[in-house]
Structure formats: structure tokens, C-alpha cells
Scaffold this motif. Sequence first.
Motif, short mmCIF file in Angstrom:
data_model
loop_
_atom_site.label_atom_id
_atom_site.label_comp_id
_atom_site.label_asym_id
_atom_site.label_seq_id
_atom_site.Cartn_x
_atom_site.Cartn_y
_atom_site.Cartn_z
N LEU A 1 0.93 12.81 3.76
CA LEU A 1 0.13 11.32 3.85
C LEU A 1 -0.06 11.08 5.24
CD1 LEU A 1 3.23 9.30 1.90
CD2 LEU A 1 0.88 10.26 0.80
N ARG A 2 -1.17 10.37 5.46
CA ARG A 2 -1.63 10.14 6.94
C ARG A 2 -2.29 8.71 7.02
NH1 ARG A 2 -3.27 15.62 5.66
NH2 ARG A 2 -2.78 17.16 7.13
N ALA A 3 -2.21 8.12 7.97
CA ALA A 3 -2.90 6.93 8.34
C ALA A 3 -4.21 7.23 8.00
CB ALA A 3 -2.84 6.38 9.73
N GLY A 4 -5.19 6.11 7.18
CA GLY A 4 -6.36 6.16 7.00
C GLY A 4 -6.49 6.07 5.41
N GLY B 1 -6.55 6.28 1.24
CA GLY B 1 -6.96 5.24 0.56
C GLY B 1 -5.62 4.81 -0.50
N PHE B 2 -4.73 4.63 -0.21
CA PHE B 2 -3.70 4.21 -1.22
C PHE B 2 -3.19 2.67 -0.96
CE2 PHE B 2 -2.25 8.48 -0.95
CZ PHE B 2 -2.17 8.79 -2.39
N SER B 3 -2.97 2.15 -2.33
CA SER B 3 -2.28 0.88 -2.18
C SER B 3 -0.76 1.07 -2.34
CB SER B 3 -2.74 0.11 -3.40
OG SER B 3 -2.36 0.47 -4.75
N PRO B 4 0.09 0.25 -2.18
CA PRO B 4 1.50 0.26 -2.27
C PRO B 4 1.93 0.64 -3.72
CG PRO B 4 1.36 -1.61 -0.89
CD PRO B 4 -0.32 -1.21 -1.39
N ALA B 5 1.31 0.31 -4.74
CA ALA B 5 1.51 0.51 -6.11
C ALA B 5 1.03 1.70 -6.63
CB ALA B 5 0.91 -0.47 -7.16
N ASP B 6 -0.08 2.35 -6.01
CA ASP B 6 -0.44 3.69 -6.10
C ASP B 6 0.65 4.77 -5.42
OD1 ASP B 6 -2.48 2.88 -7.80
OD2 ASP B 6 -4.09 2.97 -5.71
N LEU B 7 1.05 4.53 -4.40
CA LEU B 7 1.74 5.39 -3.76
C LEU B 7 3.08 5.39 -4.47
CD1 LEU B 7 2.38 7.27 -1.48
CD2 LEU B 7 2.95 5.52 0.04
N ALA B 8 3.67 4.28 -4.93
CA ALA B 8 4.93 4.27 -5.68
C ALA B 8 4.66 5.20 -6.92
CB ALA B 8 5.41 2.78 -6.05
N LEU B 9 3.73 5.26 -7.55
CA LEU B 9 3.36 6.21 -8.51
C LEU B 9 3.52 7.50 -8.11
CD1 LEU B 9 0.66 4.23 -10.70
CD2 LEU B 9 3.22 4.29 -11.16
N VAL B 10 2.74 7.76 -7.03
CA VAL B 10 2.97 9.25 -6.51
C VAL B 10 4.33 9.56 -6.20
CG1 VAL B 10 2.02 10.47 -4.63
CG2 VAL B 10 0.57 8.91 -5.72
N LEU B 11 5.06 8.57 -5.52
CA LEU B 11 6.46 9.18 -5.25
C LEU B 11 7.24 9.39 -6.55
CD1 LEU B 11 6.85 6.27 -2.24
CD2 LEU B 11 6.78 8.56 -2.08
N PHE C 1 0.72 -0.59 5.06
CA PHE C 1 -0.37 -0.60 4.53
C PHE C 1 -1.16 -1.76 5.24
CE2 PHE C 1 2.36 1.20 1.44
CZ PHE C 1 1.60 2.23 1.06
N GLY C 2 -2.65 -1.48 5.24
CA GLY C 2 -3.36 -2.83 5.70
C GLY C 2 -4.02 -3.52 4.50
N SER C 3 -4.83 -4.44 4.75
CA SER C 3 -5.13 -5.21 3.78
C SER C 3 -6.32 -4.54 2.92
CB SER C 3 -5.93 -6.61 4.47
OG SER C 3 -6.93 -6.22 5.22
N ARG D 1 -5.11 0.57 2.25
CA ARG D 1 -5.13 2.02 3.06
C ARG D 1 -3.90 1.98 3.80
NH1 ARG D 1 -9.31 5.35 3.00
NH2 ARG D 1 -11.42 4.39 2.37
N ILE D 2 -3.51 3.27 3.98
CA ILE D 2 -2.16 3.43 4.84
C ILE D 2 -2.58 3.00 6.24
CG2 ILE D 2 -0.34 5.22 5.78
CD1 ILE D 2 -0.33 6.71 2.89
N GLN D 3 -1.77 2.25 6.71
CA GLN D 3 -2.28 1.85 8.14
C GLN D 3 -1.32 2.56 9.34
OE1 GLN D 3 -1.10 -2.20 9.35
NE2 GLN D 3 -3.35 -2.31 9.77
#
Length: 828
Positions: A92-95, A97-107, A151-153, A156-158
Motif C-alpha cells: 500500500l502506498r499513498a496515492g 486508488g482505494f476507498s475504505p470499503a475496497d481496502l476492507a475487502l482486500v484486507l 483516505f482523501g475525499s 485514494r490513500i492519503q
Amino acid sequence: MPIEVTSVPERRWSLSKKGPGKPRLSARLFSPQLSNRAIVLRLILTLVAIATVVGSDGLERSYKYYSRVIDARLASGYLTSRPGLYAAPRSLRAGQGFSPADLALVLRRAGYVETKGSDIWNGSFSRTRGAIELRANSVRRAAPGNVLISFGSDDRIQEITGDGVTLQSFTLEPEVLTNDLSAKTGRNRKLTYAEIPPVLVNAILAIEDRRFFQHAGLDMPGMARALARNVSEERAGQGGSTITQQLVKNTYLTPERTLRRKYAEAMLALALERRLSKEDIFALYCNEVYLGQRGAVGARGVGDAAQIYFGKKLSSLTLSEAATIAGMIQGPARFSPDRHPEAARARRDTVLEAMAAEGLITNGEANTAAAEQVSVVALEKSDASQAPYFIDYVNREIENELNHGSENLRVYTTIDLELQRLAEQAVRRQLEKLDDAGKSGMRKPQAALVALDPKTGNVLAMVGGRDYAESQLNRATDARRQPGSTFKPFVYAAALESGFSPLQMFPDAPREFIYDKTRTYRPANYGGGYSMRDVTMREGLVRSLNVVTVDIAMQTGLARTANFAERFGLPRPERYPSLALGTTEVTPLQLAGAYASFVNGGRKTTPRVIAAVADSPAALSLTAAPQAVSPTTAYMITNMLSSVIDHGTARLARNSVKGAAIAGKTGTSRDGWFVGYTPNLVCVIWIGYDDNSQLGLTGAAAALPAWIDFMGSAVALRPELGGRTFECPEGIKFVEVDTENGMLSTLTCTHRELIAVSERVQPNVECLLHGNLPPGVDDAVQEGAPREIFVMQRSSREERDVPRRPARRSTQVEIDVQGRRTLVNDLR
């Protein structure tokens, strides 16, 4: 009255002499006063006591050994360190394209659970507004222990911080592809005990282990019954296993039915029960249990089963459906509701009866559920298995490279499952568009996609066909097809290595080529059009001119051209002029590896799907990559292929990958091809028919849209896969030329382009064919003056983003009375 206690004479072994030098063993244990029956009984008791002491020591040693096995597994994530195939770890890196919901699925798929914390998983996480807090498994020693992902608005991972310190990146644990290589598991969502509905918990307990929450891992009455049934058999049968025993059997042991395996199963179960709570053990079991297969999709865990068979989340299961899933545990194939509905219904009713007998449901609830029909949802395309073509290819590579099956290995592969998802979506969307447009008639074309890292050769995504359930042929690795014009860059690379200049002129007109002394070949441009003038070698590639390409191959030498193709990892073509047009069949995987060499500084790139192997009896051989072509040749080809995107046959791709430099080449044979790349990602798309019949579409129409779809999404998700510029090697010069003649351009040239050339072939002649003559020259010509020599000073136009400023030039020109200009000399 006091009890009289009589002393028992001490029994001791003693040695005495009977005759000189002959020891005699005597013991009061075998006193003549004792009967033979008493002697035998006491001897048996003594042996039992000795065996008990020895056995206790052996049991203690055995228990410690299996306890260490359990501890090691828990330290690395219980279900994520077992034998099987694993995807590449995600960074995972800043920038990104992940929403919190998408990242939760990946986790969740990577073995993290949404809970307060448990050491049976890779870690846990919790969601807050605009952030996810990740906690690593506390048994591990890896730092940081707590990671906050903000996360930013724009979804994306901020920022990523670990233990309060800003991190450049954070790597997640690898996701399990499959632990059962016969079934390509489609999901790997990890469940906690709290997420399993009580109706399903009760159904499983009633039919599998009703005393689960009372025993300590072993059900002694059940084991006694099983032993009684099998005491006369050489191999132990099934029966008497608790849920804990079933769990360790499925995750640690082979399926053999021997007393030795049964003993190991018991020891592991006892050790596991002393380290985890009952709830955690039950959750692990529900995540691990195998529940059959539909098409190419395997149901590993109750969550998979609920979705695959009933199209529901666990929380939505009815009593009947929960009982059906619990009943399948004993025999997933025998009690499959889609293939054997009657057997599944009978087994479901047995579960309902057991639940009622245990008081978990009422008789009325059992009768109501038993009256329901056993029905399953249709298997949708969205239920496709997880990278099945890739998994098949990995298994083949394991057998070839290691001469070993993968059933006892942890194989870490190169696939990026998010890119794989994007690849499958891009291919599916393009095929649906072709189907809807009726471009293929009643037949439906197939497709293949390969995406890889050009620096390492790691295959990041692979699609082998339209639908794995319908056809297991992997067209990415096994379908050989003519690559058409996508082969041309290798012809031009061989020419550049042979000393040709990308600005050398070739006629673009109908021609006949003679080879083998008497044989002739008459190529034609695609569509039959010709410019009927001389064009540069560079323009020949950008416009994909067939006649020019064949001319270049003939002048380079067919044998030399074939040799260079082989150096790139492609099959060696037969030495015919048509080889220049891509008539030798290749696979998409081979073509992807060959194109990667252009990005990789001219070094040969060998695609690979296995990154590492744990517990392997042999190591994968990794050797230094040989140089296919020089770095300057590789860069000049990339520079030409960038112009293919800018104003060549792939103009549709211009500006399609935001923030990234791209280069690529279309190909049209019987099929449609496109190969394109950024500085950090190469992707090949093939679309055609399995019977090798004509697709009737160009590569730009058939394959390029899918490439744009995938590459745009991939770089948006992982910006590091893009790159604004291709790495320029030493020895490259950037010069502005007149594209009509290949000379250095002037301010009066109408067609100018900044190109990359190597120092040894850079042009040194300035264009003199466009614009007016210098002041004074026109007057001299008009007055009929004899031939005179004029020297004019002229500076080449400076261009923005030019790495090196061209030197001021002096050109000596001879002017004749007709006003024609002829170069006499170029002065530096």
C-alpha cells in the motif's frame, strides 16, 4: 478395633554365583510359593507400569513437539501459512486508488479480520471515518504493530503511518489463492465467530460435534466407538473426530487413514485447544471446511457455500439452508444440492432432526424447514473462480521446475489479484461489446491477456479465455497464433543493431523481393495503399508499412533477423521474407516477455509466475538476464512505438493512461493484437477464434479498447506502474528532424518531429528542401550569376523538453543558376 497391617516382604533382584564365574539371577518375585497364574499377573502389572512410565515420557515429548508446530502456525497466521498457492504480497502506498470499503475487502481476503484483535489471523482492523486502523498479529515480531491508513475525499490513500511514523509503504500479508488445487477458490473472506449466524452454528454442532463446547479437543466416547469399529482393520476408518480434530486434519495432515495420522491429529487437537478459545477454533473450522464445487468455483468455507449455492450472505440464511450447508460437511460431493438434490434433502432432514433432538429448535420449526424444497441459485458469471488459468499454469511450472507436487509446498506466486480483477473485467467488457455489435456473427471469439513487470518478468495478471468453466484451454500460454505486425519491432531492432539508422530511407511502393535465388515474394501494405515515395525507417514502423518492413528484413538478412527474434525469447522463425510480417506463431505470454526487453534496457525478460517456494526440496534457478539488444537500440524502438501511439496505428490510445508515458504496437493477422507498455507495466491483448479463422477486425478495433480499459484502471489503482518517462540510456541524442526526409529540421520545415537516435547514427545534414533561400541568394540566381558558394549561418530551433541543446551549425551550400541547392559540406 484397629486394623492390623502386615508388612509385605521387599522384592529385590539379586545376583549370586553358582559355580565359578557363572552368575545366577534370582528374585523373590518368582518365589516357589506363588502360583504360575500369580506370577504371570504380577509380570503383566510390572510391564504395564514400565510401559506407563516410558509412555508418559514419550507422550510428553510428543505433545511438546506438536505444540511447537501449533505455535509456529499461529505465529504466521493459522490459515495463511499452510501449503498452497499464494498471491504476491500487496504494498500500500499513498496515492493509490482505494476507498475504505475496497481496502476492507482486500484486507479480509488477505487474512485480516474486522475485530478487536485475535492472534489466529494475520491481523485485525477497524474502520473509522476516513481511515482504517490495522493491527498486526501480536505473536509476530514484525514492526510496526499498528498502522493507520488515511483516505482523501477522492477515494485514494492519503497517508500511511506506522506507530505514529509516516511510512512510504506498507506490505500486507499474501492472499491465499487456493489450498485445494483441484478447486480454484473464488473467495477467501475470513469470518470471525461473531459473524457466523447462530442457526448455522447450531446446525454444525448438532450434526458434527454436539459436545464441542464441553470437551478438551478429544471426544473419548466417540473415539472409543470408532476404535471398536476399526480394531480389526489394518487401516483406521472415519468416526469419532471432533471439530478440532477435523480442523487440524484439514490444515496440517494428509488425508491418509492410518493410526499414525490419527495419533498426530489427537496431539495437535489437544495442543490447539490449550492455545485458542473455542470460538476461535470454530471460526477457523468454518473458514476452512471444504463444501464442494460448482463449475470451476470451489466453496472453501461456509461463507463461500452460502454465496455459491444460495446467492446469500451468511446472515440471510434460512434454517433449511443452514441445515443443508451443515449436512454437506460429511460428503460435499454426495450431498451437493445442485447435483444431488434428493440426497441433499435427506441429509438436511437428518440435521434438522439432530437439532430438534438437542433442543436447538422446536419440532415445529424442524417440520416447517423440512417441508421446503432444496433449491440453488443459477451460477452467474460473477461467480467465476479466482485466476483459474493462472493457477493451472503455476501447477504446471511447479512440476516442470521442481519435479515436485505442490500439495506440501507453500508456493508464493507473482499475481496481483486486484490487477487480475481489472484484467478479467476489461476482457469481459470488450468481448461483450463485440458480441453486441454482431462483429463475430453467431460465434463468439476468445481472448487472452498477460500483464507483467518488465524489470522482473513477474506475471501480474493472466486471462486465458472467455470462461474457464466452458474451456480450460489457456490461450495466454498454450494458443500459438501469428502475431502479425506486433512482430515488426523485432525486425527493426535487428536492423538497428546491424548499423541501420532510424532515418534511413526506403521506398514505399509495390515491390517484388527475390530470395533463394529464384523465388519471389510480393508483399502488400494493409489495405493496399502506398505513398509512392521514400519514407524513413522510423515511419515504416509507425505506419506499419509491410513493404518497407520486408525490405528492411531482407537488407538486414533473414537469418540475422530470425536470430534476433530468438534472442528476445520468441520462437525462431523460418527464413522466409514473410517472417518480417509476423507469420511465425507465438503465445501472448512469449510476446509479453519479448516486448518487456525494450523497457528493460535491452535485457531479455523471462516471464515467471513463481516468486518463492517454502519447504521446497529444490530451489528455482534464477540466472542473470542476457542482453538481447543494446540499451540504445531498445530505447530507439520504444521511442518509435511512442509515435505509434501519438500519430500511428494506435492513435486511439493517446492520453488514455493518465500521467504515464506509453508505447505500443497493433497487430492484425487472422486475429487482433495489441501490445503496449508503460515504463513499469507491459500488457498483451489477443482476441480471435479458437479454430484460427478470420476475426475480420484490426488489432486497433478488437484488442486496443481492452488494453486501454485495463491499463487506465491499473495505473489509476497503482500509480507506480505508470511513469512519466522511459529511462534514457547513455549514448542517446534527441534531435528534431524533418519527417519527410530524415534530415535535421529547420524553421521552414512543415513536418518536424523530435526523435531519439544513437550517437553513431544521428543525422548531421540539415534539411534544405523547404522554405526560401537566404538573403542575397535569390538576387544572385535571378541575375544569372555563375555558380557561387554561399555560407549561411543558421541555428536549429530549440525545443522544449529537449535533453540536449543542438550545437550551432554552419552549412556550406552550392547554388546553381537554376536555383537548385546542393549540399557541399557540413561545417562544425
